[in-house]
Design a protein around this motif. Structure first.
Motif, PDB file in Angstrom:
ATOM      1  N   GLY A   3      75.308 -16.629 -23.948  1.00 50.15           N
ATOM      2  CA  GLY A   3      75.871 -17.938 -24.470  1.00 50.15           C
ATOM      3  C   GLY A   3      77.337 -18.259 -24.562  1.00 50.15           C
ATOM      4  N   HIS A   4      77.920 -16.993 -25.011  1.00 52.08           N
ATOM      5  CA  HIS A   4      79.480 -17.437 -25.864  1.00 52.08           C
ATOM      6  C   HIS A   4      80.234 -17.266 -24.308  1.00 52.08           C
ATOM      7  CE1 HIS A   4      79.165 -17.459 -29.931  1.00 52.08           C
ATOM      8  NE2 HIS A   4      78.231 -16.500 -29.832  1.00 52.08           N
ATOM      9  N   ALA A  15      76.467 -24.063 -24.519  1.00 51.65           N
ATOM     10  CA  ALA A  15      75.758 -23.211 -23.460  1.00 51.65           C
ATOM     11  C   ALA A  15      74.355 -22.867 -24.062  1.00 51.65           C
ATOM     12  CB  ALA A  15      76.479 -22.339 -23.126  1.00 51.65           C
ATOM     13  N   ILE A  16      73.457 -22.670 -23.061  1.00 54.24           N
ATOM     14  CA  ILE A  16      72.006 -22.135 -23.181  1.00 54.24           C
ATOM     15  C   ILE A  16      71.707 -21.124 -22.303  1.00 54.24           C
ATOM     16  CG2 ILE A  16      69.474 -22.588 -23.059  1.00 54.24           C
ATOM     17  CD1 ILE A  16      70.492 -25.644 -23.348  1.00 54.24           C
ATOM     18  N   LEU A  38      65.627 -17.586 -25.835  1.00 53.15           N
ATOM     19  CA  LEU A  38      66.581 -18.562 -25.452  1.00 53.15           C
ATOM     20  C   LEU A  38      67.836 -18.649 -26.672  1.00 53.15           C
ATOM     21  CD1 LEU A  38      63.984 -21.463 -25.102  1.00 53.15           C
ATOM     22  CD2 LEU A  38      65.228 -20.119 -23.260  1.00 53.15           C
ATOM     23  N   ALA A  39      68.910 -18.617 -26.102  1.00 54.42           N
ATOM     24  CA  ALA A  39      70.341 -18.825 -27.179  1.00 54.42           C
ATOM     25  C   ALA A  39      70.900 -19.972 -26.925  1.00 54.42           C
ATOM     26  CB  ALA A  39      71.066 -17.477 -27.043  1.00 54.42           C
ATOM     27  N   LEU A  40      71.117 -20.554 -27.962  1.00 55.40           N
ATOM     28  CA  LEU A  40      72.093 -21.796 -28.099  1.00 55.40           C
ATOM     29  C   LEU A  40      73.440 -21.465 -28.639  1.00 55.40           C
ATOM     30  CD1 LEU A  40      72.164 -24.857 -27.499  1.00 55.40           C
ATOM     31  CD2 LEU A  40      71.812 -25.154 -29.872  1.00 55.40           C
ATOM     32  N   ALA A  41      74.505 -21.673 -27.781  1.00 53.03           N
ATOM     33  CA  ALA A  41      75.925 -21.112 -28.311  1.00 53.03           C
ATOM     34  C   ALA A  41      76.915 -22.612 -28.213  1.00 53.03           C
ATOM     35  CB  ALA A  41      76.477 -20.463 -27.528  1.00 53.03           C
ATOM     36  N   GLY A  42      77.301 -23.115 -29.453  1.00 50.88           N
ATOM     37  CA  GLY A  42      78.068 -24.121 -29.420  1.00 50.88           C
ATOM     38  C   GLY A  42      78.384 -24.326 -30.959  1.00 50.88           C
ATOM     39  N   PRO A  43      78.704 -25.651 -31.365  1.00 50.09           N
ATOM     40  CA  PRO A  43      79.218 -25.713 -32.764  1.00 50.09           C
ATOM     41  C   PRO A  43      77.882 -25.065 -33.892  1.00 50.09           C
ATOM     42  CG  PRO A  43      79.630 -27.599 -31.547  1.00 50.09           C
ATOM     43  CD  PRO A  43      78.901 -26.830 -30.551  1.00 50.09           C
ATOM     44  N   VAL A  44      76.858 -25.198 -33.179  1.00 46.89           N
ATOM     45  CA  VAL A  44      75.583 -24.541 -33.661  1.00 46.89           C
ATOM     46  C   VAL A  44      74.996 -23.347 -32.951  1.00 46.89           C
ATOM     47  CG1 VAL A  44      73.124 -25.045 -34.618  1.00 46.89           C
ATOM     48  CG2 VAL A  44      74.854 -26.831 -34.923  1.00 46.89           C
ATOM     49  N   GLU A  45      74.661 -22.111 -33.462  1.00 50.89           N
ATOM     50  CA  GLU A  45      74.130 -21.338 -32.893  1.00 50.89           C
ATOM     51  C   GLU A  45      72.868 -20.846 -33.295  1.00 50.89           C
ATOM     52  OE1 GLU A  45      76.830 -17.886 -32.820  1.00 50.89           O
ATOM     53  OE2 GLU A  45      78.458 -19.018 -31.711  1.00 50.89           O
ATOM     54  N   LYS A  46      71.666 -20.745 -32.483  1.00 50.03           N
ATOM     55  CA  LYS A  46      70.464 -20.458 -32.656  1.00 50.03           C
ATOM     56  C   LYS A  46      69.834 -19.551 -31.586  1.00 50.03           C
ATOM     57  CE  LYS A  46      69.560 -23.615 -36.037  1.00 50.03           C
ATOM     58  NZ  LYS A  46      68.756 -24.557 -36.526  1.00 50.03           N
ATOM     59  N   GLY A  70      65.062 -28.772 -25.504  1.00 52.06           N
ATOM     60  CA  GLY A  70      64.632 -29.220 -26.968  1.00 52.06           C
ATOM     61  C   GLY A  70      65.564 -28.450 -27.898  1.00 52.06           C
ATOM     62  N   LEU A  71      65.833 -27.362 -27.802  1.00 52.87           N
ATOM     63  CA  LEU A  71      66.582 -26.639 -28.617  1.00 52.87           C
ATOM     64  C   LEU A  71      68.158 -27.171 -28.693  1.00 52.87           C
ATOM     65  CD1 LEU A  71      66.885 -24.076 -30.670  1.00 52.87           C
ATOM     66  CD2 LEU A  71      67.778 -22.618 -28.505  1.00 52.87           C
TER      67      LEU A  71
END
Length: 77
Positions: A3-4, A15-16, A38-46, A70-71
């Motif tokens: 994601g990064h 980015a997903i 699934l990974a979410l990279a941005g101001p919030v990371e999950k 959805g994430l």
């Protein structure tokens, strides 16, 4: 990490990233069909793991995409 890398490559805010086994067979790492991380990279990371319990490739691709979007929607700030 993926994601990064995607955020940097595309100079984006979000980015997903996804890796998984859509089916009909599992992954070479031993994950059954219907499993994705699934990974979410941005101001919030999950990061989340999705398990559909099915081996239908098209249904799993749709489920993984739906969960990824959805994430993102849950974490927009």
């Amino acid at each position: 990490l993926l994601g990064h890398t995607l955020r940097t490559q595309f100079a984006s805010t979000w980015a997903i990233a996804e890796i998984g086994a859509t089916g009909p067979t599992g992954s070479r790492y031993g994950d059954p069909a219907g499993t994705a991380c699934l990974a979410l990279a941005g101001p919030v990371e999950k990061a989340v793991t999705i398990r559909t319990g099915g081996d239908d490739r098209v249904a799993n691709m749709r489920a993984f995409a739906r969960e990824g979007l959805g994430l993102l929607l849950q974490n927009l700030v």
